[in-house]
Design an enzyme around this catalytic site. Structure first.
Site, PDB file in Angstrom:
ATOM      1  N   GLU A 130       0.848  -1.203   0.000  1.00 38.07           N
ATOM      2  CA  GLU A 130       0.000   0.000   0.000  1.00 38.07           C
ATOM      3  C   GLU A 130       0.878   1.246   0.000  1.00 38.07           C
ATOM      4  OE1 GLU A 130      -2.116  -0.226   3.695  1.00 38.07           O
ATOM      5  OE2 GLU A 130      -2.949  -2.189   3.197  1.00 38.07           O
ATOM      6  N   LYS A 132       2.409   4.514   1.513  1.00 39.21           N
ATOM      7  CA  LYS A 132       2.591   4.994   2.884  1.00 39.21           C
ATOM      8  C   LYS A 132       2.236   6.476   2.860  1.00 39.21           C
ATOM      9  CE  LYS A 132       5.753   5.110   6.782  1.00 39.21           C
ATOM     10  NZ  LYS A 132       5.442   6.487   7.160  1.00 39.21           N
ATOM     11  N   ASP A 134       1.545  10.231   3.875  1.00 44.95           N
ATOM     12  CA  ASP A 134       2.292  11.112   4.759  1.00 44.95           C
ATOM     13  C   ASP A 134       1.327  12.081   5.423  1.00 44.95           C
ATOM     14  OD1 ASP A 134       4.457  12.091   5.992  1.00 44.95           O
ATOM     15  OD2 ASP A 134       5.326  13.088   4.251  1.00 44.95           O
ATOM     16  N   TYR A 244      -6.693   1.941   6.588  1.00 44.58           N
ATOM     17  CA  TYR A 244      -5.845   0.860   6.096  1.00 44.58           C
ATOM     18  C   TYR A 244      -5.616  -0.309   7.050  1.00 44.58           C
ATOM     19  CZ  TYR A 244      -2.568   4.109   8.331  1.00 44.58           C
ATOM     20  OH  TYR A 244      -1.966   4.970   9.195  1.00 44.58           O
ATOM     21  N   LYS A 333      10.748   3.109   2.581  1.00 45.75           N
ATOM     22  CA  LYS A 333      10.624   4.552   2.340  1.00 45.75           C
ATOM     23  C   LYS A 333      11.353   4.986   1.066  1.00 45.75           C
ATOM     24  CE  LYS A 333      10.313   6.843   6.541  1.00 45.75           C
ATOM     25  NZ  LYS A 333       9.801   7.972   7.105  1.00 45.75           N
ATOM     26  N   CYS A 427       9.224  49.552  -1.150  1.00 40.29           N
ATOM     27  CA  CYS A 427       8.866  48.537  -2.149  1.00 40.29           C
ATOM     28  C   CYS A 427       9.961  48.501  -3.220  1.00 40.29           C
ATOM     29  CB  CYS A 427       7.520  48.877  -2.777  1.00 40.29           C
ATOM     30  SG  CYS A 427       7.153  47.878  -4.232  1.00 40.29           S
ATOM     31  N   CYS A 430       8.122  49.957  -6.658  1.00 40.46           N
ATOM     32  CA  CYS A 430       7.601  51.322  -6.849  1.00 40.46           C
ATOM     33  C   CYS A 430       8.139  52.307  -5.812  1.00 40.46           C
ATOM     34  CB  CYS A 430       6.076  51.328  -6.827  1.00 40.46           C
ATOM     35  SG  CYS A 430       5.406  51.045  -5.184  1.00 40.46           S
ATOM     36  N   CYS A 445       3.133  46.415   0.208  1.00 40.57           N
ATOM     37  CA  CYS A 445       3.277  47.669  -0.510  1.00 40.57           C
ATOM     38  C   CYS A 445       1.862  48.222  -0.641  1.00 40.57           C
ATOM     39  CB  CYS A 445       3.878  47.398  -1.889  1.00 40.57           C
ATOM     40  SG  CYS A 445       3.643  48.774  -3.024  1.00 40.57           S
ATOM     41  N   CYS A 450       1.113  50.026  -7.956  1.00 33.26           N
ATOM     42  CA  CYS A 450       2.494  49.531  -8.053  1.00 33.26           C
ATOM     43  C   CYS A 450       2.572  48.584  -9.261  1.00 33.26           C
ATOM     44  CB  CYS A 450       2.841  48.780  -6.765  1.00 33.26           C
ATOM     45  SG  CYS A 450       4.370  47.837  -6.858  1.00 33.26           S
TER      46      CYS A 450
END
Ligand code: IVH
Length: 692
Positions: A130, A132, A134, A244, A333, A427, A430, A445, A450
């Protein structure tokens, strides 16, 4: 706890030759593992990768094997899992929730199969392989078919009670289906709660938009979402599940695991049969591993390997369990998708809504076949929290199509030339003075004109999922802006063929193509158009929800906050964002210009309510807990029948549904002559309306 000495723990077991040295190493490893358990299980915010954690754990196990006197009964190796968040309340598991032994090499799997063969005196062992997943491990208990308990793994013996949160996950049935098999008296199952990669990306973007910390990956997001104290918060998170394992079943007589998985389907539990595989021998399982490693990026959820399990349940019993993990299963893994590289610089990007984001420019490195040269650092607070500096060697992780991220700097490699980073005061595009929030999580900003914001808005508008103007990708937009041919979304429609044709890399033909593309995109669905407008917090999904609920753009523009909030998936923040957007002159002017240019909107998504639904116009308020439904589920029952559920009682309320422990709403309902329904009466009403 001082973090610095926990992170870069690097112990070379080869160099340990005396018990004295081993003792010191055991103490260091124990302290580090405890710290990382805390980060992972309690804070949902780990600072090292799984592979690094596994390494620490293996080193400690090895030392304890070599020097048994050093093994403390409370050593982290003696525990099954992690820590428990006290506030949630605890649940003692009927059987311990074990972990899995992790393997990283083919030989370890061959070894595993040889052990199975030896112990079972059998050369033909069937396995089930199956994915695995996460995510976060979850235990569900059904008694006489009803979901009565849901718990996290916790320390393996005791987990956290997350029943109210789990009840908000639509994929988890509150009652088992019993058409095919009668529900067992007691069924305890185990599965994984997770987030889809796409949904995680959207969710994180929204968090960042609100100035909240982004989660590093879908797993932490799922864990953080399930371990909320308020189920309402969990309900707003896009969580999914796969079941599972059977941990215990009174009243079942399964012979093997494959049968169990099939039975889950009949019970209405979500199983992943399409990606699971029955294998005649270990070689088939190894082929499955290769296939899954190939498929990994295409899957909509994260997997970090596969699990190989002995199929026959009697065989499993014969083999039994070790301290933390069963002998009949193993996790194989995938290689960690991480790498180290030099962080050359930090650039600041300005987004569609004016948010400034620091982005790491990395010396290019290849992680699992993909070239990585940039990684988002999210915000100033994040950079400081991880203590990332320009010039650092950094550990970078790539998780599927989730944007790569910097896990941590490798501090040992510093030579003193590294520079701390600070967001600029102005910024970078601008030059307007930027505004940083006190917690340093957002910097904006404020200038909506901008050029960076305008550019990002245009790119968002033309993209495939929005107006789908194919010839207008990012590079073309920048080119047209630099040539002063466009300066807003609506100005796209003023483009003329001749002026485009004069530009570099364009000719007569490609200029005409672009004009045609723009023309063709004018016939558009409302759903795409709403998304294209770039209303903060409105992604593709919510754009669809709006189009389903409102026939025309005009209707959405006129909707007030309260009305929007009646829609199942729209909360106060989103409703606010929509109404604010449509109240701004600049936005309305843009929309008018676009429509004047001939953009025509159709709305096939609208759910025509030609047949009046049985509860249309009826307003419901809920108070107190119900046995059969959560508040969200009850609300949905009403909404599916055309009714509305609001939060407070007024003269307009038609029904108050009173569960257990009702409060002031009941008094208010009595004052207002509202019909009061007990849960059973409410059920009757819903049933009868459903039959209409
Ligand atoms: S079986 C006794 N199957 O992996 C065996 N676990 O490292 C129980 N996991 O905490 C586990 N996918 O949360 C099993 N298909 C799968 C799984 C799976 C993910 C997780 C599980 C466990 C962890 C062990």
């Amino acid at each position: 706890m001082a973090e610095s000495n926990q992170k870069n723990l690097d112990i070379d077991l080869e160099k340990i030759t005396s018990e004295e040295e081993a003792k010191k190493a055991v103490a260091k490893l124990t302290k580090a593992i405890r710290y990382h358990n805390y980060r992972y299980y309690v804070m949902d915010d780990p600072v090292i990768s799984d592979a690094e954690y596994d390494k620490l754990m293996r080193q400690l196990q090895k030392l304890e094997q070599e020097y048994p006197d050093l093994q403390d009964p409370n050593s982290p190796t003696q525990r099954v899992g992690g820590e428990v968040k006290e506030e949630l309340g605890t649940v003692k598991h009927p059987t311990p929730l074990l972990s899995l032994k992790a393997a990283y090499k083919k030989e370890e799997i061959i070894n595993f199969s040889e052990t199975c063969q030896k112990e079972l005196n059998n050369n033909k062992i069937e396995y089930v392989a199956e994915p695995k997943y996460d995510g976060l491990s979850i235990e569900l208990i059904y008694e006489d078919g009803n979901l009565t308990t849901a718990a996290t793994r916790g320390d393996g013996n005791t987990g956290e009670n997350v029943l109210s949160n789990v009840k908000t996950i639509a994929e988890i049935p509150l009652k088992l289906r019993s058409e095919k098999n009668e529900s067992p008296a007691k069924l305890v199952v185990r599965g994984e709660v997770f987030m889809l990669k796409d949904e995680f990306n959207d969710f994180n973007k929204k968090r960042e938009g609100k100035g909240e910390d982004p989660f590093a990956n879908p797993r932490n997001a799922a864990a953080g979402s399930l371990r909320q104290l308020d189920p309402k918060t969990t309900a707003e998170r896009p969580l999914h599940v796969f079941i599972y394992e059977v941990l215990l079943c009174n009243g079942c007589d399964f012979e093997n695991h494959w049968q169990e998985l099939k039975a889950f389907e009949d019970y209405g539990l979500k199983v992943n049969m399409t990606q699971s595989q029955k294998c005649d021998d270990i070689h088939e399982a190894l082929r499955y591993y290769d296939e899954m490693a190939e498929k990994r990026d295409e899957l909509p959820y994260e997997i970090d390997g596969i699990v190989i399990k002995v199929n026959d349940l009697k065989d499993r019993d014969k083999m039994g369990v070790r301290q933390r993990d069963p002998r009949w299963a193993i996790a194989y893994k995938f290689k960690p998708r991480q790498g180290t590289t030099n962080l050359e610089n930090i650039k600041v990007q300005v987004g569609r809504t004016g948010k400034l984001t620091p982005v790491a420019k990395l010396e290019p490195l290849n992680i699992g076949g993909v070239q990585v040269s940039r990684a988002s650092l999210h915000n100033q607070s994040e950079v400081e929290k991880k203590d990332i500096r320009i010039g650092d060697t950094v550990l970078v992780e790539r998780a599927g199509d989730v944007i790569p991220y910097v896990v941590k700097p490798i501090k040992d490699e510093r030579d003193g030339s590294e520079k701390k980073f600070h967001m600029p005061d102005k910024c970078p595009v601008c030059n307007s003075e930027v505004v940083m929030s006190e917690d340093k999580k957002t910097t904006r900003c404020p200038n909506i004109n901008c050029r960076a914001q305008v550019r990002e808005r245009i790119i968002h508008f033309t993209q495939k999922a929005a107006m789908n103007i194919q010839g207008l990708g990012k590079r073309r937009v920048i080119q047209l802006m630099n040539a002063n041919l466009i300066d807003s979304i609506s100005s796209i429609y003023d483009l003329e063929k001749d002026e485009i044709a004069d530009l570099e890399r364009y000719g007569d033909k490609s200029a005409q193509n672009l004009i045609d593309e723009i023309e063709n995109s004018k016939e558009q669905t409302l759903q795409r158009f709403i998304y294209a407008l770039g209303i903060p917090l409105i992604g593709e999904h919510l754009a669809q929800v709006l189009a389903q609920n409102y026939k025309t753009l005009e209707d959405i523009k006129n909707a007030d906050k309260e009305e929007l909030e009646q829609i199942h998936e729209i909360g106060p923040e989103v409703a606010d964002s929509i109404t604010v957007f449509f109240s701004q002159e600049d936005n309305l002017e843009q929309i008018n210009k676009i429509l004047d240019a001939g953009v025509e909107l159709q709305n096939p998504a609208y759910r025509e309510k030609d047949k009046k639904l049985p509860l249309e116009g009826k307003k419901f308020v809920f108070t107190g807990a119900m046995d059969e439904w959560t508040r969200a589920e009850a609300k949905k029952l009403v909404e599916d029948l055309g009714g509305r559920a609001t939060s407070s009682v007024s003269g307009e309320t038609d029904y108050l549904v009173a569960g257990k422990d009702t409060g002031s709403k009941l008094d208010k309902a009595k004052e207002n002559d509202v019909t009061i329904l007990k849960e059973a009466e409410f059920k009757k009403l819903i049933d009868s309306k459903n039959e209409e």
